[in-house]
Design an enzyme around this catalytic site. Sequence first.
Site, PDB file in Angstrom:
ATOM      1  N   GLU A  49       0.430   5.188   0.615  1.00 40.59           N
ATOM      2  CA  GLU A  49      -0.468   6.238   1.098  1.00 40.59           C
ATOM      3  C   GLU A  49       0.026   7.621   0.684  1.00 40.59           C
ATOM      4  O   GLU A  49       1.130   7.763   0.133  1.00 40.59           O
ATOM      5  CB  GLU A  49      -0.617   6.106   2.623  1.00 40.59           C
ATOM      6  CG  GLU A  49      -1.279   4.783   2.991  1.00 40.59           C
ATOM      7  CD  GLU A  49      -1.597   4.630   4.464  1.00 40.59           C
ATOM      8  OE1 GLU A  49      -1.142   5.460   5.286  1.00 40.59           O
ATOM      9  OE2 GLU A  49      -2.333   3.677   4.803  1.00 40.59           O
ATOM     10  N   CYS A  73     -10.758  -2.784  -4.610  1.00 39.68           N
ATOM     11  CA  CYS A  73      -9.846  -3.859  -5.029  1.00 39.68           C
ATOM     12  C   CYS A  73     -10.632  -5.061  -5.540  1.00 39.68           C
ATOM     13  O   CYS A  73     -10.238  -5.706  -6.509  1.00 39.68           O
ATOM     14  CB  CYS A  73      -8.921  -4.262  -3.890  1.00 39.68           C
ATOM     15  SG  CYS A  73      -7.653  -3.030  -3.562  1.00 39.68           S
ATOM     16  N   GLU A 122      -3.077  -4.506  -3.159  1.00 42.19           N
ATOM     17  CA  GLU A 122      -3.588  -5.395  -4.210  1.00 42.19           C
ATOM     18  C   GLU A 122      -3.557  -4.714  -5.573  1.00 42.19           C
ATOM     19  O   GLU A 122      -3.125  -5.279  -6.573  1.00 42.19           O
ATOM     20  CB  GLU A 122      -5.035  -5.808  -3.912  1.00 42.19           C
ATOM     21  CG  GLU A 122      -5.210  -6.671  -2.683  1.00 42.19           C
ATOM     22  CD  GLU A 122      -5.511  -5.868  -1.423  1.00 42.19           C
ATOM     23  OE1 GLU A 122      -4.891  -4.795  -1.235  1.00 42.19           O
ATOM     24  OE2 GLU A 122      -6.335  -6.325  -0.621  1.00 42.19           O
ATOM     25  N   ASN A 131       0.840  -1.195   0.000  1.00 42.18           N
ATOM     26  CA  ASN A 131       0.000   0.000   0.000  1.00 42.18           C
ATOM     27  C   ASN A 131       0.878   1.249   0.000  1.00 42.18           C
ATOM     28  O   ASN A 131       1.936   1.296   0.629  1.00 42.18           O
ATOM     29  CB  ASN A 131      -1.042  -0.006   1.127  1.00 42.18           C
ATOM     30  CG  ASN A 131      -0.493  -0.191   2.517  1.00 42.18           C
ATOM     31  OD1 ASN A 131       0.565  -0.775   2.705  1.00 42.18           O
ATOM     32  ND2 ASN A 131      -1.227   0.292   3.504  1.00 42.18           N
TER      33      ASN A 131
HETATM   34  N1  THU Z   1      -5.287  -1.598   2.497  1.00 40.96           N
HETATM   35  C1  THU Z   1      -4.714  -2.406   1.547  1.00 40.96           C
HETATM   36  O1  THU Z   1      -3.659  -2.069   0.992  1.00 40.96           O
HETATM   37  N2  THU Z   1      -5.316  -3.573   1.253  1.00 40.96           N
HETATM   38  C2  THU Z   1      -6.397  -4.071   1.909  1.00 40.96           C
HETATM   39  O2  THU Z   1      -6.838  -5.173   1.591  1.00 40.96           O
HETATM   40  C3  THU Z   1      -7.039  -3.294   2.977  1.00 40.96           C
HETATM   41  C4  THU Z   1      -6.544  -1.907   3.143  1.00 40.96           C
HETATM   42  C5  THU Z   1      -4.610  -0.367   2.874  1.00 40.96           C
HETATM   43  C6  THU Z   1      -5.235   0.923   2.409  1.00 40.96           C
HETATM   44  C7  THU Z   1      -4.678   1.891   3.424  1.00 40.96           C
HETATM   45  O3  THU Z   1      -3.375   2.284   3.008  1.00 40.96           O
HETATM   46  C8  THU Z   1      -4.525   1.076   4.692  1.00 40.96           C
HETATM   47  O4  THU Z   1      -4.531  -0.283   4.277  1.00 40.96           O
HETATM   48  C9  THU Z   1      -5.632   1.304   5.711  1.00 40.96           C
HETATM   49  O5  THU Z   1      -6.876   1.174   5.124  1.00 40.96           O
END
Ligand code: THU
Length: 164
Positions: A66, A115, A77, A64
Amino acid sequence: MSAPRKIQATCALELWDREALPEPDRELLNAAHEAVTRAYAPYSGFRVGAALRLENGVIITGTNQENAAYPSGMCAERVALFHAGSLYPGMAVEALAVASDGQAQWESFSPCGGCRQVIHESQQRQSAPIRLILQCRDQPVTVADGIDQYLPFSFKADGLGSSR
Ligand code: THU
């Protein structure tokens, strides 16, 4: 007035111990756990790693990413899927593993709606299911034999009809 007709979707997920997983699943999940350390999640603190296996055997990871402008961030994902699509256009994805070292319970560690939609379109394009393997920390591993389990009654490109 007549009663509404009911249409029902079935949803079936498997719960596995990590050690008991078939070797290809375990290898992919290990890659996802390794990727977690490369996440950029300074705002939520929730680090996620994803790893997918293409039909040519190549494993692609994502984490992820941000951003201070929150909606500009991206889930692990989608980072992995879009990276794979840009490196190997048209190459089928066999399986996708997702891992986190965050505090979620296994029941709530689950791909977000956006996703699910993106995974769904990859599945549609390749006409073959994408196996999903998810684990948060050392909790039980959730395995699904395709995204349909997570996204029944999905919106598909043919829903665009003539407006395409
Ligand atoms: N997040 C993901 O990368 N994948 C998931 O399946 C759930 C959430 C991330 C998005 C954000 O950066 C952080 O987790 C909190 O929601």
